[in-house]
Design a protein around this motif. Structure first.
Motif, PDB file in Angstrom:
ATOM      1  N   GLU B 209      37.933  40.539  43.357  1.00 33.77           N
ATOM      2  CA  GLU B 209      37.346  39.263  43.783  1.00 33.77           C
ATOM      3  C   GLU B 209      35.869  39.236  43.438  1.00 33.77           C
ATOM      4  O   GLU B 209      35.173  40.236  43.584  1.00 33.77           O
ATOM      5  CB  GLU B 209      37.506  39.095  45.296  1.00 33.77           C
ATOM      6  CG  GLU B 209      38.876  38.611  45.692  1.00 33.77           C
ATOM      7  CD  GLU B 209      38.906  38.196  47.160  1.00 33.77           C
ATOM      8  OE1 GLU B 209      37.834  37.982  47.740  1.00 33.77           O
ATOM      9  OE2 GLU B 209      40.017  38.110  47.686  1.00 33.77           O
ATOM     10  N   THR B 210      35.410  38.091  42.981  1.00 35.80           N
ATOM     11  CA  THR B 210      33.986  37.914  42.728  1.00 35.80           C
ATOM     12  C   THR B 210      33.661  36.440  42.884  1.00 35.80           C
ATOM     13  O   THR B 210      34.540  35.627  43.207  1.00 35.80           O
ATOM     14  CB  THR B 210      33.603  38.453  41.334  1.00 35.80           C
ATOM     15  OG1 THR B 210      32.179  38.478  41.204  1.00 35.80           O
ATOM     16  CG2 THR B 210      34.184  37.588  40.218  1.00 35.80           C
ATOM     17  N   VAL B 296      42.938  30.908  42.463  1.00 39.92           N
ATOM     18  CA  VAL B 296      41.854  31.636  41.830  1.00 39.92           C
ATOM     19  C   VAL B 296      42.430  32.911  41.208  1.00 39.92           C
ATOM     20  O   VAL B 296      43.005  33.728  41.921  1.00 39.92           O
ATOM     21  CB  VAL B 296      40.766  31.980  42.866  1.00 39.92           C
ATOM     22  CG1 VAL B 296      39.704  32.913  42.272  1.00 39.92           C
ATOM     23  CG2 VAL B 296      40.124  30.717  43.433  1.00 39.92           C
ATOM     24  N   CYS B 297      42.275  33.046  39.902  1.00 37.30           N
ATOM     25  CA  CYS B 297      42.734  34.238  39.195  1.00 37.30           C
ATOM     26  C   CYS B 297      41.579  35.244  39.169  1.00 37.30           C
ATOM     27  O   CYS B 297      40.485  34.906  38.725  1.00 37.30           O
ATOM     28  CB  CYS B 297      43.158  33.863  37.769  1.00 37.30           C
ATOM     29  SG  CYS B 297      43.524  35.284  36.720  1.00 37.30           S
ATOM     30  N   THR B 298      41.815  36.441  39.671  1.00 37.35           N
ATOM     31  CA  THR B 298      40.722  37.422  39.794  1.00 37.35           C
ATOM     32  C   THR B 298      40.874  38.589  38.824  1.00 37.35           C
ATOM     33  O   THR B 298      40.251  39.625  39.003  1.00 37.35           O
ATOM     34  CB  THR B 298      40.647  37.960  41.243  1.00 37.35           C
ATOM     35  OG1 THR B 298      41.916  38.539  41.576  1.00 37.35           O
ATOM     36  CG2 THR B 298      40.310  36.849  42.232  1.00 37.35           C
ATOM     37  N   ASN B 299      41.717  38.429  37.819  1.00 39.96           N
ATOM     38  CA  ASN B 299      41.855  39.466  36.793  1.00 39.96           C
ATOM     39  C   ASN B 299      40.948  39.122  35.605  1.00 39.96           C
ATOM     40  O   ASN B 299      41.229  38.186  34.856  1.00 39.96           O
ATOM     41  CB  ASN B 299      43.319  39.543  36.337  1.00 39.96           C
ATOM     42  CG  ASN B 299      43.533  40.613  35.267  1.00 39.96           C
ATOM     43  OD1 ASN B 299      42.576  41.151  34.715  1.00 39.96           O
ATOM     44  ND2 ASN B 299      44.791  40.914  34.985  1.00 39.96           N
ATOM     45  N   LEU B 381      26.674  40.240  32.802  1.00 36.62           N
ATOM     46  CA  LEU B 381      26.489  41.694  32.688  1.00 36.62           C
ATOM     47  C   LEU B 381      26.714  42.412  34.011  1.00 36.62           C
ATOM     48  O   LEU B 381      27.420  43.422  34.078  1.00 36.62           O
ATOM     49  CB  LEU B 381      25.084  42.005  32.152  1.00 36.62           C
ATOM     50  CG  LEU B 381      24.836  41.574  30.711  1.00 36.62           C
ATOM     51  CD1 LEU B 381      23.374  41.816  30.328  1.00 36.62           C
ATOM     52  CD2 LEU B 381      25.753  42.310  29.753  1.00 36.62           C
ATOM     53  N   ALA B 382      26.112  41.895  35.097  1.00 36.73           N
ATOM     54  CA  ALA B 382      26.247  42.566  36.398  1.00 36.73           C
ATOM     55  C   ALA B 382      27.705  42.550  36.846  1.00 36.73           C
ATOM     56  O   ALA B 382      28.193  43.510  37.454  1.00 36.73           O
ATOM     57  CB  ALA B 382      25.359  41.887  37.438  1.00 36.73           C
ATOM     58  N   ASN B 383      28.413  41.464  36.516  1.00 33.89           N
ATOM     59  CA  ASN B 383      29.820  41.364  36.932  1.00 33.89           C
ATOM     60  C   ASN B 383      30.704  42.331  36.146  1.00 33.89           C
ATOM     61  O   ASN B 383      31.645  42.906  36.689  1.00 33.89           O
ATOM     62  CB  ASN B 383      30.308  39.928  36.747  1.00 33.89           C
ATOM     63  CG  ASN B 383      31.470  39.604  37.658  1.00 33.89           C
ATOM     64  OD1 ASN B 383      31.326  39.646  38.881  1.00 33.89           O
ATOM     65  ND2 ASN B 383      32.624  39.335  37.077  1.00 33.89           N
TER      66      ASN B 383
END
Lengths: 152, 430
Positions: B209-210, B296-299, B381-383
């Motif tokens: 999750e983000t 919400v797709c979290t892949n 980048l951070a993600n």
């Protein structure tokens, strides 16, 4: 069959890498019969699509040839070793060498290609040609015009 | 078994520019996990400062051969906001059309030429062309359509020349739009075949999750303009972009990182899919279902699947815009003339890789005083690093080679444009 293509490649924001685009911009102002002049920028793999359907193409591009800045060489891309690392294939990096390798792998028919290479002095962010490459501009244009008359 | 692992990939292949992955694990514990970015220093402002506002979109469209229309559009929107330029409906439609073309162009290249080789277990598109020639030829065919669309509307292949502040210096004919429409209709078959191909490929399974951030509009799947919108809730005007991006320096990267409500956020096709799913064309929603994704797709690996969904959406969107333009006809329009009063403005677009911001201050002499640009990859980048930190412990026991491939595929899924690099030839005379 579409007319002969004079294709300037490169990124004019990368100093001397913009020489191909500059040549195309200059030649676009001249009336050259049966010739299409194109400032192609950095088309990547799209280069294949620009070339297909033509009998002849003259590509002007900056080339690292271990020569003095501004020196010009004419060659057939199939007769020289174009450095390419196939594993490094990427869309931005995809220049003439990669696009031709991909076209070969797909057995596509491409035109007779003449490369007019110009040795750059500097390739990094900056919107101006360096003085020696700028000074070479008339010579590069003359070389391209000569190639129009030459049999590939 | 306690695992030791040391991965140091210099210059990840098949991403744009140079990036290095470094991972160290000792006795099964992850000690270090980072994405180093070797990026050229900031050059954007230096290129634009002092130049006439009319040149900004042409200069910035040269930053990238793939996002040329995206940079040009964000640049024009920044200038138009700064100078208070209103757009005609015809200009909006033509900009939408060329934008659909670029989305199609970039996504087809990324999915087929950079992502598919991993699924086929080959090193690049060149061996892929030998084992799956039809797929690569399909990609080139779609790319040709997208490129020709950009040339008809933008006046030139690769880098548009007809797009200008307030409109276009050259307009297409209705006949040209009709011809494009015909080819777009034929491209539906290529879209169907693309879904058929990619839905059978072995997509990596990973979830985290983000926060997903994308521009959104009240009644369409936003690509140009809109409000900055988060899946964590909230919506902001684009002029407040700095309160979202919060750029900050990190020690190991020459590129700044961004964060909003969490340690990181994601932009790009998957973020747009998650934020704006309701506004996708029904055929694009059907494509998503076939590819096995819903919001919400979290892949993060499914960012490439979201790109395929957006390809379908772009083909259908482009057909709809062509229909409107054919019905309206193309009318000559007066270009904008400078009023002698400068100003400041922000332009934001959803370019293929995510939200792109251009922020200009223009003087009363019509020259650019200040310019700022935030690219999508900088925001991701951070993600990517947060994904890597979550992923590596889950797969640590699979050994160095599999972990390395999983990480490379992860970075590639984001379609990063780390620095728009030179492409000039290196020649050895033999």
């Amino acid at each position: 069959m579409q007319p002969t293509l004079i294709l300037g490649l490169g990124n004019p924001l990368q100093a001397d890498d913009g020489i191909g685009c500059r040549v195309a911009q200059e030649l676009a102002t001249r009336a050259l019969p049966d010739v299409e002049v194109m400032d192609g920028g950095t088309p990547g793999v799209g280069l294949i699509n620009l070339l297909q359907g033509r009998a002849r193409a003259i590509i002007v591009d900056a080339a690292e040839m271990q020569l003095l800045p501004g020196e010009v060489r004419v060659f057939d891309p199939r007769q020289v070793h174009l450095d390419r690392a196939r594993e490094q294939f990427s869309l931005h990096h995809c220049g003439v060498a990669d696009a031709l390798a991909l076209a070969d792998a797909l057995k596509l028919t491409l035109p007779e290609i003449t490369l007019v290479g110009v040795q750059p002095a500097r390739v990094e962010w900056g919107a101006q040609l360096t003085p020696r490459v700028q000074a070479a501009l008339p010579r590069v244009i003359e070389t391209v015009i000569q190639q129009l008359d030459a049999v590939p | 078994m306690a695992q030791n692992l040391h991965i140091d990939i210099h210059h990840i292949t098949r991403v744009e520019g140079h990036g290095n992955i470094v991972v160290n694990a000792k006795n099964g514990v992850l000690e270090e996990c980072r994405l180093d970015i070797v990026e050229t220093p900031r050059f954007f402002e230096a290129l634009l400062r002092g130049r006439p506002y009319t040149e900004a979109s042409h200069i910035t469209s040269r930053i990238c051969g793939i996002c040329a229309v995206g940079h040009a559009t964000a640049s024009l929107r920044a200038t138009e906001h700064a100078l208070g330029v209103a757009l005609s409906e015809q200009t909006r439609l033509l900009r939408d059309l060329i934008f659909f073309g670029e989305m199609l162009d970039s996504h087809v290249l990324h999915t087929y030429m950079l992502i598919a080789p991993d699924f086929f277990g080959v090193g690049s598109v060149i061996p892929l062309a030998q084992v799956a020639a039809n797929a690569v030829l399909r990609a080139l065919r779609v790319k040709k359509l997208a490129g020709d669309l950009c040339a008809v509307i933008g006046g030139r292949h690769t880098h548009p020349i007809a797009m200008t502040v307030g409109g276009f210096t050259h307009l297409p004919t209705v006949e040209e739009i009709k011809a494009l429409r015909e080819r777009l209709i034929l491209a539906r078959k290529d879209m169907d075949d693309t879904i058929t191909l990619f839905k059978t490929l072995p997509w990596p399974r990973f979830k985290r999750e983000t926060e997903y951030i994308a521009l959104s509009k009240p009644n369409e799947y936003a690509f140009i303009d809109g409000a900055i919108t988060s899946t964590d809730g909230g919506s902001w005007d684009v002029t407040d972009y700095k309160t979202i991006t919060n750029e900050h320096l990190v020690q190991h990267s020459s590129s700044k990182h961004t964060k909003h409500k969490r340690e990181a956020y994601m932009v790009g096709a998957l973020a747009r899919f998650n934020v704006n799913y309701n506004f996708l064309h029904p055929k694009a929603k059907a494509a998503a279902q076939e590819l096995g994704m819903k919001p919400v797709c979290t892949n993060p690996y499914f960012n490439s699947a979201a790109q395929i969904v957006e390809m379908v959406h772009s083909v259908e969107g482009a057909i709809t815009v062509c229909d409107e333009l054919i019905a309206r006809g193309i009318k000559p329009e007066k270009p904008y003339t400078f009023s002698g009063k400068g100003g400041a403005g922000v332009g934001a677009c959803e370019v293929p890789r995510g939200t792109l911001y251009h922020d200009y201050e223009i003087g009363d002499d019509g020259r650019i005083v200040n310019a700022n640009c935030i690219i999508p990859t900088g925001q991701n980048l951070a993600n990517i690093e947060a994904d890597m930190r979550a992923l590596v412990p889950q797969i640590l026991d699979q050994g160095q080679d599999k972990v390395t491939l999983a990480l490379e595929m992860l970075v590639r899924a984001y379609d990063p444009c780390i620095s728009c690099s030179v492409h000039f030839l290196s020649v050895k005379f033999v």
